[in-house]
Design a protein around this motif. Structure first.
Motif, PDB file in Angstrom:
ATOM      1  N   MET A 168       0.857  -1.189   0.000  1.00  0.00           N
ATOM      2  CA  MET A 168       0.000   0.000   0.000  1.00  0.00           C
ATOM      3  C   MET A 168       0.891   1.237   0.000  1.00  0.00           C
ATOM      4  O   MET A 168       1.429   1.646   1.036  1.00  0.00           O
ATOM      5  N   LEU A 169       1.054   1.829  -1.183  1.00  0.00           N
ATOM      6  CA  LEU A 169       1.963   2.961  -1.360  1.00  0.00           C
ATOM      7  C   LEU A 169       1.173   4.164  -1.872  1.00  0.00           C
ATOM      8  O   LEU A 169       0.599   4.113  -2.963  1.00  0.00           O
ATOM      9  N   ALA A 170       1.147   5.227  -1.076  1.00  0.00           N
ATOM     10  CA  ALA A 170       0.457   6.456  -1.488  1.00  0.00           C
ATOM     11  C   ALA A 170       1.372   7.260  -2.401  1.00  0.00           C
ATOM     12  O   ALA A 170       2.593   7.284  -2.221  1.00  0.00           O
ATOM     13  N   CYS A 171       0.767   7.948  -3.364  1.00  0.00           N
ATOM     14  CA  CYS A 171       1.530   8.600  -4.433  1.00  0.00           C
ATOM     15  C   CYS A 171       1.254  10.099  -4.470  1.00  0.00           C
ATOM     16  O   CYS A 171       0.130  10.552  -4.228  1.00  0.00           O
ATOM     17  N   ALA A 172       2.282  10.877  -4.804  1.00  0.00           N
ATOM     18  CA  ALA A 172       2.142  12.315  -5.067  1.00  0.00           C
ATOM     19  C   ALA A 172       3.364  12.766  -5.849  1.00  0.00           C
ATOM     20  O   ALA A 172       4.400  12.082  -5.854  1.00  0.00           O
ATOM     21  N   ARG A 173       3.248  13.915  -6.515  1.00  0.00           N
ATOM     22  CA  ARG A 173       4.416  14.429  -7.226  1.00  0.00           C
ATOM     23  C   ARG A 173       5.459  14.912  -6.225  1.00  0.00           C
ATOM     24  O   ARG A 173       5.146  15.220  -5.071  1.00  0.00           O
ATOM     25  N   GLU A 174       6.698  15.006  -6.678  1.00  0.00           N
ATOM     26  CA  GLU A 174       7.820  15.274  -5.787  1.00  0.00           C
ATOM     27  C   GLU A 174       7.655  16.584  -5.019  1.00  0.00           C
ATOM     28  O   GLU A 174       8.067  16.691  -3.862  1.00  0.00           O
ATOM     29  N   GLY A 175       7.035  17.564  -5.635  1.00  0.00           N
ATOM     30  CA  GLY A 175       6.865  18.848  -4.960  1.00  0.00           C
ATOM     31  C   GLY A 175       5.989  18.766  -3.725  1.00  0.00           C
ATOM     32  O   GLY A 175       6.022  19.661  -2.875  1.00  0.00           O
ATOM     33  N   PRO A 213      -9.604  11.242  10.029  1.00  0.00           N
ATOM     34  CA  PRO A 213     -10.160  10.107   9.263  1.00  0.00           C
ATOM     35  C   PRO A 213     -10.322  10.410   7.775  1.00  0.00           C
ATOM     36  O   PRO A 213     -10.110   9.524   6.938  1.00  0.00           O
ATOM     37  N   ALA A 214     -10.697  11.654   7.439  1.00  0.00           N
ATOM     38  CA  ALA A 214     -10.891  12.003   6.027  1.00  0.00           C
ATOM     39  C   ALA A 214      -9.570  11.922   5.267  1.00  0.00           C
ATOM     40  O   ALA A 214      -9.512  11.421   4.134  1.00  0.00           O
ATOM     41  N   VAL A 215      -8.492  12.420   5.889  1.00  0.00           N
ATOM     42  CA  VAL A 215      -7.179  12.388   5.241  1.00  0.00           C
ATOM     43  C   VAL A 215      -6.692  10.951   5.113  1.00  0.00           C
ATOM     44  O   VAL A 215      -6.177  10.539   4.071  1.00  0.00           O
ATOM     45  N   ARG A 216      -6.852  10.168   6.188  1.00  0.00           N
ATOM     46  CA  ARG A 216      -6.402   8.771   6.150  1.00  0.00           C
ATOM     47  C   ARG A 216      -7.187   7.984   5.092  1.00  0.00           C
ATOM     48  O   ARG A 216      -6.626   7.138   4.395  1.00  0.00           O
ATOM     49  N   ASN A 217      -8.466   8.283   4.970  1.00  0.00           N
ATOM     50  CA  ASN A 217      -9.285   7.605   3.965  1.00  0.00           C
ATOM     51  C   ASN A 217      -8.817   7.958   2.555  1.00  0.00           C
ATOM     52  O   ASN A 217      -8.765   7.102   1.662  1.00  0.00           O
ATOM     53  N   ARG A 218      -8.457   9.235   2.362  1.00  0.00           N
ATOM     54  CA  ARG A 218      -7.971   9.655   1.047  1.00  0.00           C
ATOM     55  C   ARG A 218      -6.658   8.961   0.702  1.00  0.00           C
ATOM     56  O   ARG A 218      -6.441   8.524  -0.430  1.00  0.00           O
ATOM     57  N   MET A 219      -5.761   8.852   1.678  1.00  0.00           N
ATOM     58  CA  MET A 219      -4.490   8.165   1.445  1.00  0.00           C
ATOM     59  C   MET A 219      -4.709   6.672   1.175  1.00  0.00           C
ATOM     60  O   MET A 219      -4.011   6.065   0.357  1.00  0.00           O
ATOM     61  N   GLN A 220      -5.690   6.100   1.855  1.00  0.00           N
ATOM     62  CA  GLN A 220      -5.991   4.685   1.648  1.00  0.00           C
ATOM     63  C   GLN A 220      -6.466   4.443   0.218  1.00  0.00           C
ATOM     64  O   GLN A 220      -6.017   3.505  -0.456  1.00  0.00           O
ATOM     65  N   ARG A 221      -7.367   5.303  -0.266  1.00  0.00           N
ATOM     66  CA  ARG A 221      -7.872   5.149  -1.633  1.00  0.00           C
ATOM     67  C   ARG A 221      -6.771   5.421  -2.656  1.00  0.00           C
ATOM     68  O   ARG A 221      -6.701   4.775  -3.702  1.00  0.00           O
ATOM     69  N   ASN A 222      -5.915   6.376  -2.343  1.00  0.00           N
ATOM     70  CA  ASN A 222      -4.772   6.675  -3.209  1.00  0.00           C
ATOM     71  C   ASN A 222      -3.893   5.431  -3.361  1.00  0.00           C
ATOM     72  O   ASN A 222      -3.543   5.018  -4.481  1.00  0.00           O
ATOM     73  N   ALA A 223      -3.549   4.821  -2.236  1.00  0.00           N
ATOM     74  CA  ALA A 223      -2.670   3.646  -2.262  1.00  0.00           C
ATOM     75  C   ALA A 223      -3.340   2.455  -2.939  1.00  0.00           C
ATOM     76  O   ALA A 223      -2.682   1.665  -3.633  1.00  0.00           O
ATOM     77  N   GLU A 224      -4.647   2.312  -2.757  1.00  0.00           N
ATOM     78  CA  GLU A 224      -5.359   1.202  -3.393  1.00  0.00           C
ATOM     79  C   GLU A 224      -5.315   1.325  -4.914  1.00  0.00           C
ATOM     80  O   GLU A 224      -5.156   0.326  -5.630  1.00  0.00           O
ATOM     81  N   LEU A 225      -5.464   2.544  -5.408  1.00  0.00           N
ATOM     82  CA  LEU A 225      -5.393   2.749  -6.858  1.00  0.00           C
ATOM     83  C   LEU A 225      -4.022   2.372  -7.397  1.00  0.00           C
ATOM     84  O   LEU A 225      -3.905   1.710  -8.440  1.00  0.00           O
ATOM     85  N   VAL A 226      -2.965   2.794  -6.690  1.00  0.00           N
ATOM     86  CA  VAL A 226      -1.605   2.478  -7.133  1.00  0.00           C
ATOM     87  C   VAL A 226      -1.379   0.972  -7.087  1.00  0.00           C
ATOM     88  O   VAL A 226      -0.742   0.390  -7.979  1.00  0.00           O
ATOM     89  N   GLN A 227      -1.905   0.314  -6.056  1.00  0.00           N
ATOM     90  CA  GLN A 227      -1.732  -1.136  -5.941  1.00  0.00           C
ATOM     91  C   GLN A 227      -2.447  -1.874  -7.074  1.00  0.00           C
ATOM     92  O   GLN A 227      -1.918  -2.837  -7.633  1.00  0.00           O
TER      93      GLN A 227
END
Length: 496
Positions: free
Chosen positions: A407-414, A428-442
């Motif tokens: 589960m790896l969350a992604c963002a541009r280097e900046g 919880p809202a931020v953690r949920n967003r990171m979770q969905r981000n990582a799921e997409l990358v996975q």
């Protein structure tokens, strides 16, 4: 006193420059001036709601966003072929005498070949009123020359003769100083008027103002020294004939002064005059000012009168247009409806200078080059370790963290520092967003990273994109990302 003189009484207009950025590559293309920007609304559209198109760097661009909170315009390349740019800028006006002589040259070319031009019919018409005080070009008394008197090269003369022949064959006559012709085309009405930039500009505004009363829409008008193209809903050639033949010439000045403040043409001049009068301070972005309110408040005062006079002296010729109306109504100048001819459309010379527009494939390739050359950061949600690399180098080794976490969350280097903060945030809202981000990358790997690196594309939008696009369909993915970026650019000012 010196400071006041520099800020308010300088002969050089205090104009702001705005940067132009390509929405696809994010590169700067150049700058445009205040006059261009003030002719747009916040969404970058024309008065009739259509997107503004213009030429820069040899290509045609469409304004995507003109947010007054930004100091730049966001544009996208136009991929359709054959679309003439709407914005032609404000070039030095072609004087009436030059345009009228250009019409006379057409006649000379036709006569040198023995072609009928319709001049005889115009000349034989008996004037119905006084022609005292009219320009010699309008009364038929101007001195004209043979075609051999002009220093035209053989290729130029051949091209001119070809256009003249095509027009005569189609319409049966040639427009000139004493003959205005009306053509009804598929999407516009064209008035061929060889009376120069300023008279045609005045005539066009008058006709547009009158036509706006038909359905309450101003439509679009394109003007050059030799023709006026009217694209106004409900407008017919009969209406144009009625306004030109029945409107009292002495009423033209009042009609123009009443209708001009309701349009965008006055904005740039109003800003310049407001700075001179001290109503606006130097350096203020005029897009953040309610210019319509200023015009309404100061209507009938020297402020608005000066702005109108400035516009009239630079772009219009009310006196010359009044004389033209007098000549039409006296019979000195004929108004004739004809079939569409070759001279009723703008010459292709301007378009020939353009580079070929990008195809949809080329636009997507440019978008891909931008995205794959971005540097991306992946942060493991388990151990919070991170890795940084260029998207193009994404490989199997980037699928998992050294700890084994997938589960790896992604963002541009900046956004690296903020991403590291987000993955440890207790909200919880931020953690949920990171979770969905990582799921997409996975689930989708590089495709998900390309989505998440696009402008204005977060986990929610990326999820919708990836649901629509089958895995491995790169062309459709880039097309959908491009559409999402443009949609974000158009709507970002409404986001909280």
């Amino acid at each position: 006193a010196r400071t006041y003189l520099q800020k308010h009484l300088s002969m050089i207009a205090d104009e702001t420059k705005y940067a132009v950025r390509d929405a696809v590559t994010r590169r700067m293309l150049g700058n445009v001036d205040e006059t261009f920007v003030l002719s747009l609304d916040d969404s970058g559209a024309e008065e009739d709601g259509t997107p503004r198109r213009f030429v820069m760097a040899g290509r045609t661009w469409e304004v995507v966003d003109a947010d007054s909170e930004k100091v730049e315009l966001l544009v996208a390349p136009v991929s359709e072929q054959g679309e003439a740019p709407v914005w032609a800028g404000e070039l030095p006006p072609v004087p009436a005498d030059i345009a009228r002589e250009a019409g006379a040259i057409r006649i000379a070319v036709a006569e040198s070949h023995g072609w009928s031009t319709g001049v005889e019919e115009s000349a034989s018409a008996e004037p119905r009123g006084s022609m005292v005080g009219l320009d010699p070009w309008l009364t038929g008394d101007a001195v004209t020359y043979e075609i051999d008197d002009y220093p035209l090269s053989s290729p130029s003369l051949a091209l001119l003769a070809e256009n003249v022949a095509e027009h005569i064959e189609a319409s049966g006559c040639l427009p000139h100083a004493r003959l205005l012709t009306l053509e009804r085309r598929r999407d516009a009405i064209v008035l061929n008027s060889t009376h120069g930039s300023r008279i045609n500009e005045t005539l066009a505004h008058f006709l547009q103002a009158m036509a706006s009363n038909i359905e309450g829409r101003v439509g679009r008008v394109l003007v050059d020294p030799y023709r006026i193209t009217l694209q106004v809903p409900g407008l017919t050639p009969a209406g144009v004939v009625e306004w030109l033949t029945e409107t009292p010439p002495e009423a033209l000045d009042d009609l123009i002064r009443l209708s001009i403040p309701n349009g965008r043409q006055l904005r740039a001049r109003m800003v310049q005059v407001c700075k001179v009068f001290g109503v606006l301070h130097a350096g203020v972005d005029p897009r953040k000012v309610n210019l319509g309110g200023i015009i309404t408040r100061y209507r009938g005062t020297p402020l608005v009168d000066e702005a109108l006079d400035k516009l009239f002296s630079e772009r219009m010729d009310i006196e010359g247009t009044t004389d033209l109306l007098r000549a039409i109504q006296s019979g000195a100048v004929e108004l004739r409806m004809t079939a569409p001819g070759a001279l009723g459309i703008s010459p292709r010379g301007q378009r020939d200078l353009l580079l070929p527009n990008w195809s949809a494939t080329e636009v997507r390739e440019r978008l891909k080059n931008r995205l794959v050359n971005e540097r991306v950061v992946l942060v493991c949600l388990r151990c919070k370790d991170w890795m940084r690399f260029r998207v193009e180098r994404y490989a199997e080794k980037h699928h998992r963290c050294a700890c084994g976490g997938a589960m790896l969350a992604c963002a541009r280097e900046g956004l690296e520092d903020r991403l590291k903060e987000w993955v440890v945030d207790d909200d919880p809202a931020v953690r949920n967003r990171m979770q969905r981000n990582a799921e997409l990358v996975q689930l989708r790997g590089k495709e998900a990273i390309l989505c998440l690196l696009a402008r204005g594309v977060g986990p929610d939008t990326a999820t919708r994109i990836l649901r629509r696009v089958p895995a491995g369909d790169e062309e459709m993915l880039l097309k959908t990302i491009h559409e999402a970026e443009l949609q974000y650019a158009r709507t970002r000012r409404f986001w909280g």
